[in-house]
Design a protein around this motif. Structure first.
Motif, PDB file in Angstrom:
ATOM      1  N   THR A  81       0.803  -1.623   0.174  1.00 54.00           N
ATOM      2  CA  THR A  81      -0.205  -0.181  -0.127  1.00 54.00           C
ATOM      3  C   THR A  81       0.674   1.634  -0.163  1.00 54.00           C
ATOM      4  OG1 THR A  81      -0.059  -0.280   2.250  1.00 54.00           O
ATOM      5  CG2 THR A  81      -2.166  -1.172   1.426  1.00 54.00           C
ATOM      6  N   ARG A  82       1.555   1.147   0.307  1.00 52.96           N
ATOM      7  CA  ARG A  82       3.011   2.374   0.353  1.00 52.96           C
ATOM      8  C   ARG A  82       3.254   3.199   1.419  1.00 52.96           C
ATOM      9  NH1 ARG A  82       6.716   3.878  -3.064  1.00 52.96           N
ATOM     10  NH2 ARG A  82       6.077   5.611  -2.516  1.00 52.96           N
ATOM     11  N   THR A  83       2.131   3.009   2.422  1.00 50.79           N
ATOM     12  CA  THR A  83       2.365   2.921   4.320  1.00 50.79           C
ATOM     13  C   THR A  83       3.055   2.970   4.425  1.00 50.79           C
ATOM     14  OG1 THR A  83       0.365   1.535   4.063  1.00 50.79           O
ATOM     15  CG2 THR A  83      -0.815   3.800   2.939  1.00 50.79           C
ATOM     16  N   VAL A  84       3.601   3.864   5.706  1.00 52.97           N
ATOM     17  CA  VAL A  84       3.851   3.362   7.035  1.00 52.97           C
ATOM     18  C   VAL A  84       2.379   3.541   7.790  1.00 52.97           C
ATOM     19  CG1 VAL A  84       5.934   4.322   6.169  1.00 52.97           C
ATOM     20  CG2 VAL A  84       4.941   6.609   7.168  1.00 52.97           C
ATOM     21  N   LEU A  85       3.189   3.341   9.654  1.00 54.05           N
ATOM     22  CA  LEU A  85       2.204   3.478  10.215  1.00 54.05           C
ATOM     23  C   LEU A  85       2.738   4.271  11.751  1.00 54.05           C
ATOM     24  CD1 LEU A  85      -1.037   2.785  11.430  1.00 54.05           C
ATOM     25  CD2 LEU A  85       0.439   0.895  12.753  1.00 54.05           C
ATOM     26  N   LEU A  86       2.403   5.385  11.643  1.00 55.31           N
ATOM     27  CA  LEU A  86       2.690   6.446  12.993  1.00 55.31           C
ATOM     28  C   LEU A  86       1.548   6.236  13.883  1.00 55.31           C
ATOM     29  CD1 LEU A  86       4.010   9.161  10.123  1.00 55.31           C
ATOM     30  CD2 LEU A  86       5.833   7.257  11.227  1.00 55.31           C
ATOM     31  N   THR A  87       2.532   7.039  15.156  1.00 57.25           N
ATOM     32  CA  THR A  87       1.695   7.143  16.082  1.00 57.25           C
ATOM     33  C   THR A  87       1.522   8.558  16.659  1.00 57.25           C
ATOM     34  OG1 THR A  87       3.161   7.332  17.809  1.00 57.25           O
ATOM     35  CG2 THR A  87       2.974   5.335  17.345  1.00 57.25           C
ATOM     36  N   ARG A  88      -0.136   9.464  16.837  1.00 48.97           N
ATOM     37  CA  ARG A  88       0.282  10.631  17.660  1.00 48.97           C
ATOM     38  C   ARG A  88      -0.120  11.098  19.203  1.00 48.97           C
ATOM     39  NH1 ARG A  88      -4.075  12.358  14.402  1.00 48.97           N
ATOM     40  NH2 ARG A  88      -3.061  13.208  13.095  1.00 48.97           N
ATOM     41  N   GLN A  89       0.926  11.377  19.343  1.00 55.02           N
ATOM     42  CA  GLN A  89       0.406  11.592  21.354  1.00 55.02           C
ATOM     43  C   GLN A  89       1.252  13.476  21.583  1.00 55.02           C
ATOM     44  OE1 GLN A  89       3.276   9.177  23.564  1.00 55.02           O
ATOM     45  NE2 GLN A  89       3.835   8.747  21.901  1.00 55.02           N
ATOM     46  N   PHE A  90       0.817  13.789  22.838  1.00 54.95           N
ATOM     47  CA  PHE A  90       1.307  14.855  23.255  1.00 54.95           C
ATOM     48  C   PHE A  90       2.663  15.538  24.167  1.00 54.95           C
ATOM     49  CE2 PHE A  90       1.072  18.595  26.883  1.00 54.95           C
ATOM     50  CZ  PHE A  90       1.021  19.391  26.268  1.00 54.95           C
ATOM     51  N   ASP A 184       1.047   7.787   3.833  1.00 53.76           N
ATOM     52  CA  ASP A 184       1.342   7.299   2.352  1.00 53.76           C
ATOM     53  C   ASP A 184       2.442   8.009   2.134  1.00 53.76           C
ATOM     54  OD1 ASP A 184       0.768   6.609  -1.074  1.00 53.76           O
ATOM     55  OD2 ASP A 184       2.109   8.848  -0.625  1.00 53.76           O
ATOM     56  N   PHE A 185       3.662   6.624   2.176  1.00 54.08           N
ATOM     57  CA  PHE A 185       5.356   7.134   2.114  1.00 54.08           C
ATOM     58  C   PHE A 185       5.166   8.746   1.698  1.00 54.08           C
ATOM     59  CE2 PHE A 185       9.346   6.455   1.081  1.00 54.08           C
ATOM     60  CZ  PHE A 185       9.885   6.296   2.463  1.00 54.08           C
ATOM     61  N   THR A 186       4.558   8.761   0.438  1.00 59.86           N
ATOM     62  CA  THR A 186       5.298   9.568  -0.104  1.00 59.86           C
ATOM     63  C   THR A 186       5.266  11.585   0.375  1.00 59.86           C
ATOM     64  OG1 THR A 186       5.820   9.134  -2.751  1.00 59.86           O
ATOM     65  CG2 THR A 186       5.738  11.537  -2.538  1.00 59.86           C
ATOM     66  N   ARG A 187       3.857  11.018   1.066  1.00 62.93           N
ATOM     67  CA  ARG A 187       2.871  11.923   1.585  1.00 62.93           C
ATOM     68  C   ARG A 187       3.950  12.833   2.653  1.00 62.93           C
ATOM     69  NH1 ARG A 187      -1.179  12.712   5.416  1.00 62.93           N
ATOM     70  NH2 ARG A 187      -2.010  14.822   5.711  1.00 62.93           N
ATOM     71  N   LEU A 189       7.172  11.909   3.456  1.00 61.79           N
ATOM     72  CA  LEU A 189       8.177  12.837   2.827  1.00 61.79           C
ATOM     73  C   LEU A 189       8.004  14.219   3.009  1.00 61.79           C
ATOM     74  CD1 LEU A 189       9.561  10.618   0.775  1.00 61.79           C
ATOM     75  CD2 LEU A 189      10.797  10.798   2.679  1.00 61.79           C
ATOM     76  N   GLN A 190       6.968  14.890   2.215  1.00 60.99           N
ATOM     77  CA  GLN A 190       6.380  15.675   2.117  1.00 60.99           C
ATOM     78  C   GLN A 190       5.655  16.600   3.377  1.00 60.99           C
ATOM     79  OE1 GLN A 190       3.542  14.999  -0.749  1.00 60.99           O
ATOM     80  NE2 GLN A 190       4.297  15.432  -2.423  1.00 60.99           N
ATOM     81  N   MET A 191       5.566  15.613   4.521  1.00 63.90           N
ATOM     82  CA  MET A 191       5.363  16.383   5.814  1.00 63.90           C
ATOM     83  C   MET A 191       6.165  16.953   6.325  1.00 63.90           C
ATOM     84  SD  MET A 191       2.403  13.431   6.549  1.00 63.90           S
ATOM     85  CE  MET A 191       1.745  14.649   7.966  1.00 63.90           C
ATOM     86  N   ILE A 192       7.794  16.359   5.724  1.00 62.88           N
ATOM     87  CA  ILE A 192       8.909  16.523   6.873  1.00 62.88           C
ATOM     88  C   ILE A 192       9.397  17.766   6.303  1.00 62.88           C
ATOM     89  CG2 ILE A 192      11.247  16.291   6.683  1.00 62.88           C
ATOM     90  CD1 ILE A 192      11.229  13.210   6.223  1.00 62.88           C
ATOM     91  N   ARG A 193       9.007  17.727   5.344  1.00 57.06           N
ATOM     92  CA  ARG A 193       9.331  18.947   4.047  1.00 57.06           C
ATOM     93  C   ARG A 193       8.566  20.760   4.515  1.00 57.06           C
ATOM     94  NH1 ARG A 193       8.832  15.410  -0.013  1.00 57.06           N
ATOM     95  NH2 ARG A 193      10.944  14.931  -0.963  1.00 57.06           N
ATOM     96  N   THR A 194       7.327  20.147   4.949  1.00 51.89           N
ATOM     97  CA  THR A 194       6.530  21.642   5.247  1.00 51.89           C
ATOM     98  C   THR A 194       6.385  21.441   7.091  1.00 51.89           C
ATOM     99  OG1 THR A 194       4.347  19.686   5.788  1.00 51.89           O
ATOM    100  CG2 THR A 194       4.896  20.985   3.519  1.00 51.89           C
ATOM    101  N   GLY A 195       6.738  20.448   7.915  1.00 52.10           N
ATOM    102  CA  GLY A 195       7.151  20.340   9.144  1.00 52.10           C
ATOM    103  C   GLY A 195       5.844  19.420  10.011  1.00 52.10           C
ATOM    104  N   ALA A 196       5.571  19.165   8.894  1.00 51.90           N
ATOM    105  CA  ALA A 196       4.633  18.430   9.516  1.00 51.90           C
ATOM    106  C   ALA A 196       4.980  17.158  10.742  1.00 51.90           C
ATOM    107  CB  ALA A 196       3.157  17.967   8.738  1.00 51.90           C
ATOM    108  N   ILE A 197       5.888  16.660  10.181  1.00 54.87           N
ATOM    109  CA  ILE A 197       6.551  15.914  11.157  1.00 54.87           C
ATOM    110  C   ILE A 197       7.890  16.818  11.302  1.00 54.87           C
ATOM    111  CG2 ILE A 197       7.663  13.727  10.798  1.00 54.87           C
ATOM    112  CD1 ILE A 197       5.625  12.263   8.866  1.00 54.87           C
TER     113      ILE A 197
END
Length: 226
Positions: A81-90, A184-187, A189-197
Motif C-alpha cells: 500500500t506504500r504506507t507507514v504507520l505512525l503514532t500521534r501523542q502530546f 502514504d509514504f510519499t506524503r 516525506l512531503q510532511m518532513i519538508r512542511t514541518g508537519a513531521i
C-alpha cells in the motif's frame, strides 16, 4: 543521607553519583566530581572533569547530563500500500518550545528498561499500535542529543499488515493517550519538508526508508521517470 546516593530513590536506585567515575577510554578526559542534581524519575547530574585540548593544555569543565536510559524505535511500513504507520501523542517539551499544539507524529518508540533493544521495541510497538511484530530489521543506532542527553536510540524497521486494525493506545496508567495514523509514504516525506513531521527519529527512519530501505527502489524508479 541522600536519596539516590546512599538511600534508595523512588525507583530503588543508589550510587547515582558514581556514574562515569571509572571511565578510562579517553586519556584526555579525567572525571573529577559527579553531583546528583535530581532523580525524581530520570537522573540529572552535573559532572566536573578535566579536558586536554588539542594543543596540550588542560581545562576544568562542567557539564550537565540527563540520563533517561536508552531507547528503541521502529518504522512500521507496508510495501503493497506504500504506507507507514505512525503514532500521534502530546509532547509537553515540544509544546512549550514552539510546536503549535504539541501533538507530534512519530514512529513507535520507548525506553529499553531491562529488555534488550529488539524485545523492547516489540513491546512498545504492541502497546502503542496493537501490532505484534514479525520479522524485524535493525537499522542503526544514534545518540539523539549528545550535548546533554545520554540516551542512545536503537532504530528498527518492520512490515505491518494494514488489513489488521491498529488497537494500541499506550498504557493509560502511565498517562499515555496515543493515536495511530496511517500515511502514504510519499506524503510522509512531503510532511518532513512542511514541518508537519518534526520528530527527529521519525525523520531519520523515513529518510532511511527512501534512501536505503524498503522504499528505495520505488524512489529510484520515480527519479528515473522524471
Amino acid at each position: 543521607m541522600t536519596a539516590g546516593i546512599d538511600t534508595p530513590d523512588r525507583r530503588g536506585r543508589t550510587g547515582l553519583d558514581q556514574h562515569g567515575r571509572g571511565l578510562t577510554g579517553n586519556p584526555r578526559v579525567r572525571i573529577r566530581e559527579v553531583e546528583l542534581l535530581s532523580c525524581h524519575w530520570y537522573v540529572l547530574r552535573n559532572t566536573t572533569f578535566d579536558y586536554q585540548h588539542r594543543d596540550g593544555h588542560w581545562s576544568r569543565e562542567q557539564r550537565e547530563t540527563y540520563d533517561r536510559g536508552d531507547g528503541a524505535t521502529v518504522l512500521l511500513y507496508c510495501l503493497e500500500t506504500r504506507t507507514v504507520l505512525l503514532t500521534r501523542q502530546f509532547r509537553l517539551p515540544a509544546y512549550v518550545n514552539g510546536h503549535p499544539d504539541g501533538m507530534l507524529l512519530e514512529t513507535a518508540a520507548g525506553l529499553l528498561d531491562d529488555d534488550d533493544p529488539e524485545a523492547a521495541i516489540r513491546r512498545e510497538a504492541h502497546e502503542e499500535t496493537g501490532y505484534r511484530l514479525g520479522p524485524i530489521q535493525r537499522v542503526f543506532e544514534a545518540y539523539m542529543s549528545p550535548g546533554s542527553v545520554t540516551e542512545r536510540l536503537h532504530f528498527f524497521a518492520a512490515p505491518y499488515d494494514p488489513a489488521r486494525p491498529a488497537t494500541g493506545g499506550g498504557i493509560a496508567e502511565e498517562g499515555e493517550d496515543i493515536d495511530t495514523v496511517e500515511i502514504d509514504f510519499t506524503r510522509a516525506l512531503q510532511m518532513i519538508r512542511t514541518g508537519a513531521i518534526a520528530d527527529a527519529k521519525t525523520i531519520m527512519l523515513l529518510q532511511w526508508a527512501a534512501l536505503d530501505g524498503p522504499f528505495r527502489h520505488a524512489q529510484d524508479h520515480r527519479r528515473g521517470a522524471d
